[in-house]
Design an enzyme around this catalytic site. Structure first.
Site, PDB file in Angstrom:
ATOM      1  N   THR A 192      -3.297   5.032  -3.849  1.00 55.71           N
ATOM      2  CA  THR A 192      -2.205   5.809  -3.242  1.00 55.71           C
ATOM      3  C   THR A 192      -0.919   5.686  -4.070  1.00 55.71           C
ATOM      4  O   THR A 192      -0.203   6.668  -4.243  1.00 55.71           O
ATOM      5  CB  THR A 192      -1.942   5.328  -1.801  1.00 55.71           C
ATOM      6  N   THR A 193      -0.636   4.482  -4.577  1.00 58.11           N
ATOM      7  CA  THR A 193       0.555   4.306  -5.425  1.00 58.11           C
ATOM      8  C   THR A 193       0.355   5.051  -6.746  1.00 58.11           C
ATOM      9  O   THR A 193       1.281   5.694  -7.255  1.00 58.11           O
ATOM     10  CB  THR A 193       0.800   2.809  -5.705  1.00 58.11           C
TER      11      THR A 193
ATOM     12  N   ASP B 156       0.863  -1.184   0.000  1.00 54.27           N
ATOM     13  CA  ASP B 156       0.000   0.000   0.000  1.00 54.27           C
ATOM     14  C   ASP B 156       0.902   1.238   0.000  1.00 54.27           C
ATOM     15  O   ASP B 156       1.711   1.419   0.917  1.00 54.27           O
ATOM     16  CB  ASP B 156      -0.893  -0.019   1.243  1.00 54.27           C
TER      17      ASP B 156
END
Length: 543
Positions: free
Chosen positions: A93-94, A60
């Site tokens: 998020t990445t 994550d």
């Protein structure tokens, strides 16, 4: 000769101009490289060991960047956008960090050639507005009236989110569980009404969803096993009272002249405790929960009267029980009546793995649920919890903002094609900036291919051809190593994820481009270390 003017303290580090801007872009590129390989269903995991030696395994983006403890001031901006994406949407998020890094990378050559940063910023803001308009235009609306179709779409969205996680093998099992959990909540979909409890041992498939509140059995005294472990429609007393004989205060002095007076003091202590217990019993409560300890005398008293008690209940569990079952936390036993007692259809104590859990089901006030996770290693359970949090957030967003798009790089390529076509109608150098923005968007499908070990150039050429022919949902298919219609393959995610990612990435890139000078005060170089020539500590002799 002019005298030298000193503006800042000696030792202040100041760097400015084009080299400083390039340095900031390079720092952001280093952060992007750290999480680049975690994107997508074939992304790798990172094992991060902190100062205490505690290991975290995750893919994550937000979790990894939080653990990295980045000190570079410009690179911290990427950490902030990953955190904001995690808080606002929960997933992507990445993606947001990759996009921001690639936008900056595309600008690097332009900056080196002497283009003014504000010309790029102006073009990027226009391009972002056009990109968001395009996403809203192509997004598919969800029909919320058809419950079966809605549930199916939400499961697909949750499955897409779990695709890239450690638990992707069981994504169908957990996608169903997450959708049931979110749809069981009330219209505001409060996140704190979904509790996640981790029980080491067993397999992932032994995880279960409990329709109500569940928390681990608290510490108990002798007499606890004599209490009933199941009630139908019980009244629940929620207390903040210590139900045990209290010791005298430290340094207290009691003077007595004879044995009878001492006996009176002892009897009064017992009477105070029994008075509280009698009042609780008379209130009609069958289940007694308290934040403070419930002693062995009280435990035996409740057992004799077929009542259940639990002391030292964690505050978070207490709050969820109040929201679910109603009632209020009472600091006295004198005002216990039906208006402050909670209710539920069924209370039960059950064995789950090596632990016993107290379950409150059929809660009338607020719809709530608890997910009990099973699994092997502690790090694995923690990563499973983080993965489920992302999926829960995605399902909540899909319910609130009823539009979905295809994943797997399909949206990015479609927006990239649209911006590239739009740039051809622009006169002047702004055309170059639009083309740079469009090229930066291709990093998502390219990285998906690279992480899966595919030939990214071949697949991207196929995808560009498909999108030019009007196949707007064509993206990377990691199972067949080819381009495929990801909408038909049910790789779906809320449009809000993409809109938020583009907005945040563009804002971060513009922010970093607008900085041309960094000033570090000399104090920051000590990094919290002891100041030289520190003062005399306790017990330290004077020099």
């Amino acid at each position: 000769m002019h005298p030298q003017i000193i503006l800042m303290k000696e030792g202040t580090d100041s760097s400015q101009g084009k080299p400083q801007l390039i340095s900031n872009i390079n720092a952001c590129a280093a952060v992007v490289d750290a999480i680049r390989t975690t994107l997508g269903p074939r992304g790798m995991d990172k094992l991060i060991v902190d100062q205490k030696g505690q290991a975290t395994i995750s893919n994550d983006g937000a979790t990894i960047l939080k653990q990295l403890d980045i000190v570079h001031p410009a690179a911290k901006t990427l950490v902030d956008i990953a955190k904001s994406q995690d808080a606002e949407v929960g997933d992507g998020t990445t993606t947001v960090v990759l996009l921001a890094g690639q936008l900056l990378d595309q600008c690097k050559s332009l900056i080196e050639e002497g283009v003014h940063p504000h010309a790029i910023i102006r073009a990027f803001r226009r391009a972002t507005t056009l990109a968001i308009t395009k996403i809203n235009e192509i997004a598919v609306k969800i029909n919320k009236n058809d419950k079966v179709e809605l549930k199916s779409i939400l499961e697909k969205c949750a499955g897409t989110s779990l695709n890239s996680k450690l638990i992707h093998q069981q994504k169908d099992f957990f996608a169903r569980m997450v959708v049931e959990a979110v749809t069981s909540l009330d219209t505001l979909l409060p996140l704190d009404m979904i509790g996640i409890k981790k029980v080491p041992g067993g397999s992932l498939e032994e995880s279960r969803l409990i329709d109500g509140v569940a928390f681990k059995k608290t510490f108990s005294y002798a007499g606890f096993e004599m209490q009933p472990k199941r009630y139908d429609n019980p009244k629940i007393a929620l207390l903040n009272i210590e139900l045990e004989l209290k010791a005298e205060r430290d340094n207290a002095e009691i003077r007595v002249s004879n044995v009878e007076e001492y006996q009176k003091i002892v009897d009064t202590e017992w009477n105070i405790l029994y008075e509280k217990l009698d009042l609780i019993h008379k209130s009609g409560a069958k289940v007694v929960l308290s934040k403070l300890p419930i002693g062995d005398v009280a435990t035996q008293y409740f057992a004799d009267r077929d009542m259940f008690c639990a002391g030292r209940v964690v505050e978070e569990d207490m709050k969820r029980t109040i929201k679910a079952c109603g009632g209020a936390i009472m600091s006295t036993a004198h005002d216990l009546n039906d208006s402050v007692l909670g209710l539920c259809k069924l209370f039960e104590e059950k064995q789950i793995g090596a632990d016993r859990f107290n379950l409150f089901m059929g809660c009338p006030h607020t719809k709530t649920c608890t997910i009990v996770l099973r699994g092997g290693a502690e790090q694995f359970l923690e990563e499973t919890e983080r993965s489920l949090h992302d999926a829960i957030m995605i399902v909540r967003r899909a319910l609130k903002h009823d539009a979905v798009v295809a994943g797997g790089g399909a949206v990015e390529l479609e927006v990239s094609r649209y911006l590239r076509e739009h740039s051809r109608a622009i006169a002047g150098k702004e055309q170059l900036f639009f083309a740079a923005y469009a090229k930066a968007l291709e990093i998502i499908p390219r990285q998906l291919c690279d992480n899966a070990g595919f030939d990214s150039t071949t697949i991207l050429n196929k995808l560009r051809a498909r999108h030019a022919e009007g196949g707007k949902w064509y993206g990377v298919d990691v199972t067949t190593e080819d381009a495929s219609d990801n909408f038909e393959s049910c790789v779906w995610e809320p449009a809000l994820v993409k809109i938020n990612a583009l907005t945040a990435a563009s804002e971060a890139a513009c922010l970093i481009l607008s900085v041309d000078e960094t000033i570090k005060s000399p104090r920051s170089s000590h990094e919290g270390g002891p100041m030289p020539g520190g003062g005399r500590g306790r017990g330290r002799p004077m020099m």
